[in-house]
Design an enzyme around this catalytic site. Sequence first.
Site, PDB file in Angstrom:
ATOM      1  N   ASP A 196       0.873  -1.172   0.000  1.00 18.00           N
ATOM      2  CA  ASP A 196       0.000   0.000   0.000  1.00 18.00           C
ATOM      3  C   ASP A 196       0.914   1.227   0.000  1.00 18.00           C
ATOM      4  O   ASP A 196       2.119   1.130   0.286  1.00 18.00           O
ATOM      5  CB  ASP A 196      -0.899  -0.036   1.234  1.00 18.00           C
ATOM      6  CG  ASP A 196      -1.819   1.163   1.310  1.00 18.00           C
ATOM      7  OD1 ASP A 196      -2.379   1.547   0.263  1.00 18.00           O
ATOM      8  OD2 ASP A 196      -1.976   1.726   2.410  1.00 18.00           O
ATOM      9  N   ASP A 248      -1.404  -1.012   5.944  1.00 16.85           N
ATOM     10  CA  ASP A 248      -1.711  -0.509   7.278  1.00 16.85           C
ATOM     11  C   ASP A 248      -3.193  -0.549   7.613  1.00 16.85           C
ATOM     12  O   ASP A 248      -3.572  -0.187   8.731  1.00 16.85           O
ATOM     13  CB  ASP A 248      -1.233   0.939   7.421  1.00 16.85           C
ATOM     14  CG  ASP A 248      -2.013   1.886   6.510  1.00 16.85           C
ATOM     15  OD1 ASP A 248      -2.124   1.578   5.306  1.00 16.85           O
ATOM     16  OD2 ASP A 248      -2.514   2.911   7.000  1.00 16.85           O
ATOM     17  N   ASP A 258      -0.172   5.192   0.875  1.00 17.77           N
ATOM     18  CA  ASP A 258      -0.405   6.157   1.958  1.00 17.77           C
ATOM     19  C   ASP A 258      -0.552   5.425   3.286  1.00 17.77           C
ATOM     20  O   ASP A 258      -1.403   4.549   3.435  1.00 17.77           O
ATOM     21  CB  ASP A 258      -1.673   6.971   1.676  1.00 17.77           C
ATOM     22  CG  ASP A 258      -1.564   7.784   0.397  1.00 17.77           C
ATOM     23  OD1 ASP A 258      -0.664   8.629   0.321  1.00 17.77           O
ATOM     24  OD2 ASP A 258      -2.368   7.553  -0.533  1.00 17.77           O
TER      25      ASP A 258
END
Length: 226
Positions: free
Chosen positions: A12, A174, A14
Amino acid sequence: MPPLTGATIAFDLDGALVDSAPDLVGALNIILDEHGHPALPMDAARFVVGHGARAMLGRGFAAVGETLAEARMDALFERFIDLYRARIAAETRPFPGCVAALDALAADGATFVVCTNKRTDLAVALLDALELSPRFAAIVGPDLAGAAKPDARHLLYALAAAGGSRDRAIMVGDAATDIGAARNAGVPSIALSFGYSDVPPEDLGADVLIHHFDELPAAARRLLAR
């Protein structure tokens, strides 16, 4: 032969590879100010970042007490994109240890791909600005994949674009969208505790939870050795 030869690691963007909250929330706060709302603090990033720009706008306005009408979304979305593109890497930086971890994993033979719910052109622009793009075999947003995480198609498209497959891959992220995409695609996952998840990291259901990028190479080796 290096131990991760033939392995593909999807990241991922951001809240995972980069700490982009200052620029994302900064652009959002300009729009909120233009509409008479107070700014959101940077720690609000975990509630608004990670689901794409439209969701970020909706969540951002909701956080200051306004339900954003769908009829206003297109104009606000274009305004947000213009503001964000102008400051895309003003304050955004890789998380501590990120580059060193990528170096270690590359030395082990791994191939990298970005699998992000950020629009592809914006993801490319950000990674170009940070001089990270050459490290990735592909950079794939939902517009390119035809689906957004947690849909398995996004991750599977990204792996294929990097020349890999689910049989020897890992998803690193995250948020629930990342771990959900991995689960739906049948790919093991590593969750990062320092991103923007609105779910406690230990509750995401990842195969491994790490707290610093220093832990990533060893965690990846363990998962791929199974």
